[in-house]
Design an enzyme around this catalytic site. Structure first.
Site, PDB file in Angstrom:
ATOM      1  N   ASP A  48       0.855  -1.189   0.000  1.00  0.00           N
ATOM      2  CA  ASP A  48       0.000   0.000   0.000  1.00  0.00           C
ATOM      3  C   ASP A  48       0.896   1.246   0.000  1.00  0.00           C
ATOM      4  O   ASP A  48       1.922   1.307   0.688  1.00  0.00           O
ATOM      5  CB  ASP A  48      -0.900   0.003   1.231  1.00  0.00           C
ATOM      6  CG  ASP A  48      -2.067   0.962   1.093  1.00  0.00           C
ATOM      7  OD1 ASP A  48      -3.210   0.497   0.997  1.00  0.00           O
ATOM      8  OD2 ASP A  48      -1.823   2.196   1.088  1.00  0.00           O
ATOM      9  N   ILE A  49       0.479   2.260  -0.743  1.00  0.00           N
ATOM     10  CA  ILE A  49       1.269   3.478  -0.861  1.00  0.00           C
ATOM     11  C   ILE A  49       1.245   4.302   0.431  1.00  0.00           C
ATOM     12  O   ILE A  49       2.139   5.123   0.666  1.00  0.00           O
ATOM     13  CB  ILE A  49       0.752   4.311  -2.070  1.00  0.00           C
ATOM     14  CG1 ILE A  49       1.835   5.206  -2.623  1.00  0.00           C
ATOM     15  CG2 ILE A  49      -0.493   5.114  -1.719  1.00  0.00           C
ATOM     16  CD1 ILE A  49       1.517   5.801  -3.994  1.00  0.00           C
ATOM     17  N   ASN A  84     -12.668  -3.213   2.804  1.00  0.00           N
ATOM     18  CA  ASN A  84     -13.584  -2.091   2.840  1.00  0.00           C
ATOM     19  C   ASN A  84     -14.529  -2.279   1.663  1.00  0.00           C
ATOM     20  O   ASN A  84     -14.093  -2.323   0.513  1.00  0.00           O
ATOM     21  CB  ASN A  84     -12.818  -0.771   2.732  1.00  0.00           C
ATOM     22  CG  ASN A  84     -11.937  -0.539   3.946  1.00  0.00           C
ATOM     23  OD1 ASN A  84     -12.299  -0.907   5.066  1.00  0.00           O
ATOM     24  ND2 ASN A  84     -10.777   0.059   3.745  1.00  0.00           N
ATOM     25  N   GLN A 109     -14.547   2.262   0.847  1.00  0.00           N
ATOM     26  CA  GLN A 109     -13.879   1.632  -0.303  1.00  0.00           C
ATOM     27  C   GLN A 109     -13.651   2.721  -1.341  1.00  0.00           C
ATOM     28  O   GLN A 109     -14.613   3.328  -1.824  1.00  0.00           O
ATOM     29  CB  GLN A 109     -14.742   0.513  -0.900  1.00  0.00           C
ATOM     30  CG  GLN A 109     -14.067  -0.170  -2.090  1.00  0.00           C
ATOM     31  CD  GLN A 109     -14.893  -1.309  -2.689  1.00  0.00           C
ATOM     32  OE1 GLN A 109     -16.025  -1.575  -2.263  1.00  0.00           O
ATOM     33  NE2 GLN A 109     -14.335  -1.970  -3.689  1.00  0.00           N
ATOM     34  N   HIS A 132     -10.296  -5.659  -2.989  1.00  0.00           N
ATOM     35  CA  HIS A 132      -8.920  -5.798  -2.509  1.00  0.00           C
ATOM     36  C   HIS A 132      -8.920  -6.104  -1.031  1.00  0.00           C
ATOM     37  O   HIS A 132      -9.650  -5.486  -0.257  1.00  0.00           O
ATOM     38  CB  HIS A 132      -8.089  -4.533  -2.795  1.00  0.00           C
ATOM     39  CG  HIS A 132      -8.747  -3.252  -2.386  1.00  0.00           C
ATOM     40  ND1 HIS A 132      -9.740  -2.671  -3.133  1.00  0.00           N
ATOM     41  CD2 HIS A 132      -8.551  -2.431  -1.323  1.00  0.00           C
ATOM     42  CE1 HIS A 132     -10.132  -1.544  -2.556  1.00  0.00           C
ATOM     43  NE2 HIS A 132      -9.432  -1.384  -1.439  1.00  0.00           N
ATOM     44  N   HIS A 171      -6.917  -5.856   2.362  1.00  0.00           N
ATOM     45  CA  HIS A 171      -5.785  -5.240   3.038  1.00  0.00           C
ATOM     46  C   HIS A 171      -5.233  -6.291   4.002  1.00  0.00           C
ATOM     47  O   HIS A 171      -5.977  -6.832   4.815  1.00  0.00           O
ATOM     48  CB  HIS A 171      -6.233  -4.052   3.901  1.00  0.00           C
ATOM     49  CG  HIS A 171      -6.787  -2.886   3.152  1.00  0.00           C
ATOM     50  ND1 HIS A 171      -6.089  -1.705   3.007  1.00  0.00           N
ATOM     51  CD2 HIS A 171      -7.988  -2.698   2.527  1.00  0.00           C
ATOM     52  CE1 HIS A 171      -6.838  -0.831   2.331  1.00  0.00           C
ATOM     53  NE2 HIS A 171      -7.988  -1.407   2.037  1.00  0.00           N
TER      54      HIS A 171
HETATM   55  P1  5GP Z   1      -9.689   1.277   0.157  1.00  0.00           P
HETATM   56  O1  5GP Z   1      -9.822   2.569   0.889  1.00  0.00           O
HETATM   57  O2  5GP Z   1     -10.390   1.326  -1.178  1.00  0.00           O
HETATM   58  O3  5GP Z   1     -10.111   0.085   0.965  1.00  0.00           O
HETATM   59  O4  5GP Z   1      -8.148   1.053  -0.088  1.00  0.00           O
HETATM   60  C1  5GP Z   1      -7.447   1.603  -1.156  1.00  0.00           C
HETATM   61  C2  5GP Z   1      -5.984   1.608  -0.760  1.00  0.00           C
HETATM   62  O5  5GP Z   1      -5.222   1.870  -1.915  1.00  0.00           O
HETATM   63  C3  5GP Z   1      -5.639   2.654   0.289  1.00  0.00           C
HETATM   64  O6  5GP Z   1      -5.140   2.034   1.452  1.00  0.00           O
HETATM   65  C4  5GP Z   1      -4.587   3.522  -0.429  1.00  0.00           C
HETATM   66  O7  5GP Z   1      -3.545   3.945   0.419  1.00  0.00           O
HETATM   67  C5  5GP Z   1      -4.091   2.597  -1.521  1.00  0.00           C
HETATM   68  N1  5GP Z   1      -3.609   3.295  -2.699  1.00  0.00           N
HETATM   69  C6  5GP Z   1      -4.169   4.395  -3.297  1.00  0.00           C
HETATM   70  N2  5GP Z   1      -3.463   4.752  -4.388  1.00  0.00           N
HETATM   71  C7  5GP Z   1      -2.425   3.863  -4.476  1.00  0.00           C
HETATM   72  C8  5GP Z   1      -1.353   3.715  -5.415  1.00  0.00           C
HETATM   73  O8  5GP Z   1      -1.205   4.452  -6.394  1.00  0.00           O
HETATM   74  N3  5GP Z   1      -0.484   2.684  -5.195  1.00  0.00           N
HETATM   75  C9  5GP Z   1      -0.625   1.836  -4.123  1.00  0.00           C
HETATM   76  N4  5GP Z   1       0.290   0.863  -4.004  1.00  0.00           N
HETATM   77  N5  5GP Z   1      -1.631   1.944  -3.233  1.00  0.00           N
HETATM   78  C10 5GP Z   1      -2.527   2.940  -3.406  1.00  0.00           C
END
Ligand code: 5GP
Length: 114
Positions: free
Chosen positions: A30-31, A87, A94, A100, A102
């Site tokens: 994760d970034i 999420n 999400q 995805h 985590h």
């Molecule tokens: P969500 O909030 O949809 O459950 O998780 C999305 C995740 O993607 C977040 O934890 C966010 O930090 C990660 N993320 C967003 N943009 C990027 C990216 O460009 N590269 C990577 N490796 N992770 C990302």
């Protein structure tokens, strides 16, 4: 389904630090990590969210789950344990419309989450 950031990471159009890959999944760091180890595991066969499982092949869902476990073991989290978070949808925050997992670990994690 419209193309998302994670479609582009899977196609290597957007760079990511790959942590694990097998026939069913791609896992990448994760970034914005929320734990010492924080990886995202996406299925190579796309589902956007949990509701899509209703029409999916149960065997493919099973492979996804097994590969999440393999990814966690691959990054060294089997002994200490880890948290798996999905999420799902707007209220759960999400942000990417590509399912995805985590995987979070490498420290003691508090419960309950916010
Ligand atoms: P969500 O909030 O949809 O459950 O998780 C999305 C995740 O993607 C977040 O934890 C966010 O930090 C990660 N993320 C967003 N943009 C990027 C990216 O460009 N590269 C990577 N490796 N992770 C990302």
């Amino acid at each position: 389904m419209s193309e998302t950031l994670f479609d582009k990471i899977l196609k290597r159009e957007v760079p990511a630090k790959v942590a694990y890959e097998d026939e069913a999944v791609l896992a990448f760091h994760d970034i914005a990590p929320q734990a010492p180890i924080h990886i995202l595991v996406i299925p190579k066969k796309k589902w956007a969210r949990f509701a899509d499982f209703r029409a999916a092949d149960p065997e493919a869902i099973g492979h996804y789950m097994i590969s999440i476990a393999k990814a966690a073991e691959h990054v060294g989290l089997e002994a200490g344990g880890y948290r798996v978070v999905f999420n799902n949808g707007k209220d759960a925050q999400q942000t990417v419309d590509y399912i995805h997992a985590h995987i979070l670990g490498g420290r003691g994690l508090r419960w309950p989450p916010g």
